[in-house]
Design a protein around this motif. Structure first.
Motif, PDB file in Angstrom:
ATOM      1  N   SER A   1       0.803  -1.221   0.000  1.00 36.36           N
ATOM      2  CA  SER A   1       0.000   0.000   0.000  1.00 36.36           C
ATOM      3  C   SER A   1       0.835   1.270   0.000  1.00 36.36           C
ATOM      4  N   MET A   2       2.163   1.137   0.133  1.00 38.35           N
ATOM      5  CA  MET A   2       3.011   2.321   0.181  1.00 38.35           C
ATOM      6  C   MET A   2       2.995   3.050  -1.153  1.00 38.35           C
ATOM      7  N   PRO A   3       2.950   4.371  -1.136  1.00 39.47           N
ATOM      8  CA  PRO A   3       3.006   5.122  -2.396  1.00 39.47           C
ATOM      9  C   PRO A   3       4.391   5.057  -3.004  1.00 39.47           C
ATOM     10  N   ALA A   4       4.443   5.248  -4.300  1.00 37.29           N
ATOM     11  CA  ALA A   4       5.731   5.272  -4.978  1.00 37.29           C
ATOM     12  C   ALA A   4       6.553   6.454  -4.488  1.00 37.29           C
ATOM     13  N   GLN A   5       7.865   6.219  -4.310  1.00 44.92           N
ATOM     14  CA  GLN A   5       8.751   7.281  -3.844  1.00 44.92           C
ATOM     15  C   GLN A   5       9.146   8.181  -5.001  1.00 44.92           C
ATOM     16  N   ALA A   6       9.141   9.458  -4.767  1.00 41.56           N
ATOM     17  CA  ALA A   6       9.627  10.391  -5.776  1.00 41.56           C
ATOM     18  C   ALA A   6      11.132  10.519  -5.627  1.00 41.56           C
ATOM     19  N   ALA A   7      11.841  10.366  -6.719  1.00 42.70           N
ATOM     20  CA  ALA A   7      13.304  10.468  -6.659  1.00 42.70           C
ATOM     21  C   ALA A   7      13.717  11.907  -6.391  1.00 42.70           C
ATOM     22  N   PRO A   8      14.682  12.126  -5.484  1.00 48.05           N
ATOM     23  CA  PRO A   8      15.146  13.478  -5.207  1.00 48.05           C
ATOM     24  C   PRO A   8      15.956  14.026  -6.367  1.00 48.05           C
TER      25      PRO A   8
ATOM     26  N   LEU B   1      28.196   4.113   1.454  1.00 43.17           N
ATOM     27  CA  LEU B   1      29.172   3.429   0.607  1.00 43.17           C
ATOM     28  C   LEU B   1      30.451   3.051   1.346  1.00 43.17           C
ATOM     29  N   VAL B   2      30.554   3.422   2.614  1.00 41.96           N
ATOM     30  CA  VAL B   2      31.755   3.153   3.396  1.00 41.96           C
ATOM     31  C   VAL B   2      31.498   2.089   4.461  1.00 41.96           C
ATOM     32  N   ASN B   3      30.401   2.224   5.179  1.00 44.49           N
ATOM     33  CA  ASN B   3      30.040   1.261   6.216  1.00 44.49           C
ATOM     34  C   ASN B   3      28.972   0.326   5.656  1.00 44.49           C
ATOM     35  N   TRP B   4      29.329  -0.957   5.548  1.00 43.78           N
ATOM     36  CA  TRP B   4      28.444  -1.935   4.924  1.00 43.78           C
ATOM     37  C   TRP B   4      27.965  -2.957   5.948  1.00 43.78           C
ATOM     38  N   SER B   5      26.733  -3.400   5.776  1.00 47.52           N
ATOM     39  CA  SER B   5      26.172  -4.430   6.645  1.00 47.52           C
ATOM     40  C   SER B   5      26.881  -5.758   6.411  1.00 47.52           C
ATOM     41  N   ALA B   6      26.689  -6.677   7.358  1.00 47.47           N
ATOM     42  CA  ALA B   6      27.080  -8.059   7.100  1.00 47.47           C
ATOM     43  C   ALA B   6      26.212  -8.584   5.953  1.00 47.47           C
ATOM     44  N   PRO B   7      26.702  -9.564   5.206  1.00 45.72           N
ATOM     45  CA  PRO B   7      25.889 -10.089   4.112  1.00 45.72           C
ATOM     46  C   PRO B   7      24.657 -10.824   4.648  1.00 45.72           C
ATOM     47  N   ARG B   8      23.589 -10.801   3.882  1.00 46.34           N
ATOM     48  CA  ARG B   8      22.426 -11.635   4.188  1.00 46.34           C
ATOM     49  C   ARG B   8      22.071 -12.437   2.946  1.00 46.34           C
ATOM     50  N   LYS B   9      21.557 -13.632   3.171  1.00 50.63           N
ATOM     51  CA  LYS B   9      21.208 -14.542   2.081  1.00 50.63           C
ATOM     52  C   LYS B   9      19.705 -14.548   1.894  1.00 50.63           C
TER      53      LYS B   9
ATOM     54  N   ASP C   1      15.381   7.104  -3.066  1.00 50.51           N
ATOM     55  CA  ASP C   1      15.458   8.342  -2.280  1.00 50.51           C
ATOM     56  C   ASP C   1      16.896   8.773  -2.012  1.00 50.51           C
ATOM     57  N   GLY C   2      17.859   8.017  -2.518  1.00 49.07           N
ATOM     58  CA  GLY C   2      19.268   8.374  -2.378  1.00 49.07           C
ATOM     59  C   GLY C   2      19.858   8.123  -1.014  1.00 49.07           C
ATOM     60  N   LYS C   3      19.117   7.466  -0.120  1.00 48.26           N
ATOM     61  CA  LYS C   3      19.577   7.292   1.251  1.00 48.26           C
ATOM     62  C   LYS C   3      20.306   5.971   1.507  1.00 48.26           C
ATOM     63  N   LYS C   4      20.214   5.020   0.581  1.00 48.83           N
ATOM     64  CA  LYS C   4      20.854   3.726   0.789  1.00 48.83           C
ATOM     65  C   LYS C   4      21.463   3.224  -0.513  1.00 48.83           C
ATOM     66  N   PHE C   5      22.377   2.263  -0.329  1.00 47.33           N
ATOM     67  CA  PHE C   5      22.987   1.567  -1.445  1.00 47.33           C
ATOM     68  C   PHE C   5      22.912   0.075  -1.146  1.00 47.33           C
ATOM     69  N   TYR C   6      22.745  -0.693  -2.193  1.00 46.09           N
ATOM     70  CA  TYR C   6      22.669  -2.149  -2.050  1.00 46.09           C
ATOM     71  C   TYR C   6      23.622  -2.798  -3.042  1.00 46.09           C
TER      72      TYR C   6
ATOM     73  N   TYR D   1      12.171 -12.592 -12.260  1.00 46.29           N
ATOM     74  CA  TYR D   1      12.204 -11.356 -11.482  1.00 46.29           C
ATOM     75  C   TYR D   1      11.317 -11.468 -10.246  1.00 46.29           C
ATOM     76  N   SER D   2      11.623 -10.638  -9.255  1.00 46.50           N
ATOM     77  CA  SER D   2      10.794 -10.436  -8.064  1.00 46.50           C
ATOM     78  C   SER D   2      10.732  -8.942  -7.789  1.00 46.50           C
ATOM     79  N   ARG D   3       9.728  -8.539  -7.023  1.00 47.09           N
ATOM     80  CA  ARG D   3       9.617  -7.151  -6.573  1.00 47.09           C
ATOM     81  C   ARG D   3      10.030  -7.067  -5.108  1.00 47.09           C
ATOM     82  N   THR D   4      10.607  -5.925  -4.741  1.00 49.23           N
ATOM     83  CA  THR D   4      10.948  -5.674  -3.348  1.00 49.23           C
ATOM     84  C   THR D   4      10.896  -4.180  -3.071  1.00 49.23           C
ATOM     85  N   ARG D   5      10.681  -3.827  -1.802  1.00 57.38           N
ATOM     86  CA  ARG D   5      10.777  -2.428  -1.369  1.00 57.38           C
ATOM     87  C   ARG D   5      12.035  -2.183  -0.539  1.00 57.38           C
ATOM     88  N   ASP D   6      12.576  -3.246   0.046  1.00 55.89           N
ATOM     89  CA  ASP D   6      13.668  -3.082   1.005  1.00 55.89           C
ATOM     90  C   ASP D   6      14.809  -4.085   0.824  1.00 55.89           C
TER      91      ASP D   6
END
Length: 344
Positions: free
Chosen positions: A23-30, A131-139, A93-98, A186-191
């Motif tokens: 139900s979340m609205p689409a994010q507008a790119a900054p 881009l400097v501090n990265w999480s541990a990997p997740r599978k 939104d420019g706040k994260k990198f994957y 393909y799959s869809r994801t938000r996060d």
């Protein structure tokens, strides 16, 4: 229904997550900051540490320098304990990198037959806010629901403004309609944690398989299409469309410059900051030579590509294999190179 790599203690929590995500609205790119550099994420080969994540940077998109003394920046201790074919994605939104990568380590000795037909059906994912501090990997097991799936290779992702989802796509080898071959799902994801069940995306006719697909979005549609994609399907084929999941039109392939899918794979498409030109890298896997650099001012024709002379670019110290390039701001470039200085 969404598949999730994080566990919840009650079914109601899962339902709430699913309903909320849908139900979340689409994010507008900054508004985009000016780009002033590039980051390449890649692996190097089947050596002891070759199937991990390496970084390289460039100021002009043509001349590259290895970071971290040409050593891996990110490691995986999950699944096959190797990561190949990494793709890096900036959030809408420019706040994260994957970073998404294939869960595979051929150096384990399992061999290519097992890797293709009884290998991991999961992706390995890292995330960062800077881009400097990265999480541990997740599978995340994205392809387990595909009947007879033997692998999940070469993942990529692109943001779909119409739905507010990221479309994550990859190649899986599995039997369907009596033919066991690679197809794109393909799959869809938000996060990049909760994913919808895999759906078939691209299936070439007959016994022709397809791998290594990458989609790029145009800043304007004056070239004919809003989206372009390059894929390995016996050739390196270029296609165009105005919808990510819509119909795609074949534009051509690299036979016009003397290259076929028997020679090259793993295309990378990115736009050069200082011009309207597009760069296309292809991995010379058959000759074991790493990347070859091509350029074009217009993606609407495959015949526009030319192979750069050796003196027009440099790839740095290490041999670079199937990776992904992110255009950086000046601040991002400085942060990454300060954290992992260039190899000398």
């Amino acid at each position: 229904m969404w598949l999730n790599s994080r566990k919840f203690s009650a079914a109601g929590c899962i339902a709430a997550l699913v309903l909320g995500a849908l139900s979340m609205p689409a994010q507008a790119a900054p508004a985009a900051s000016p780009r002033d550099g590039y980051l390449l994420v890649y692996f190097t080969g089947e050596g002891a540490d070759g199937e991990q994540i390496y970084f390289a940077t460039s100021k002009d998109g043509r001349n590259w320098q290895d970071l971290n003394d040409s050593k891996p920046v990110l490691l995986s201790d999950l699944g096959d304990k190797g990561v190949r074919d990494p793709a890096i994605v900036r959030s809408a939104d420019g706040k994260k990198f994957y970073i998404l990568a294939t869960d595979l380590r051929i150096a384990n000795g399992k061999g290519w037959e097992a890797a293709q037909h009884s290998g991991s059906t999961a992706l390995i994912i890292y995330e960062s806010a800077d881009l400097v501090n990265w999480s541990a990997p997740r599978k995340v097991d994205v392809a387990a629901g595909i009947s007879g799936a033997g692998c999940a290779w070469a993942p990529e992702a692109i943001y779909d403004e119409a739905s507010g989802d990221y479309i994550v796509y990859w190649a899986t080898i599995s039997p369907a309609n009596g033919i066991d071959k690679a197809r794109i799902y393909y799959s869809r994801t938000r996060d990049f944690a909760a994913f919808t069940p895999a759906q078939l995306y691209i299936d070439r006719p007959g016994e022709a398989g397809i791998i290594d697909t990458q989609i790029v979005k145009m800043k304007d549609r004056s070239s004919g299409y809003q989206f372009y994609r390059a894929s390995g399907d016996g050739q390196i084929t270029l296609e165009g469309s105005n919808q990510i999941l819509g119909d795609w039109t074949a534009i051509g392939d690299l036979r016009s410059v003397g290259l076929t899918g028997k020679q090259v794979e793993g295309p990378i498409l990115y736009q050069l900051n200082d011009s309207g030109q597009w760069a296309l890298w292809v991995d010379q896997f058959a000759a074991n030579k790493g990347y070859l650099f091509l350029a074009s001012s217009n993606l609407s024709s495959a015949g526009n590509f030319r192979i750069l002379d050796a003196g027009e670019y440099s790839m740095g110290k290490s041999k670079k294999r199937h990776g992904s390039i992110l255009n950086l701001t000046a601040q991002e470039y400085q942060a990454v190179t300060a954290r992992w200085p260039a190899a000398r």
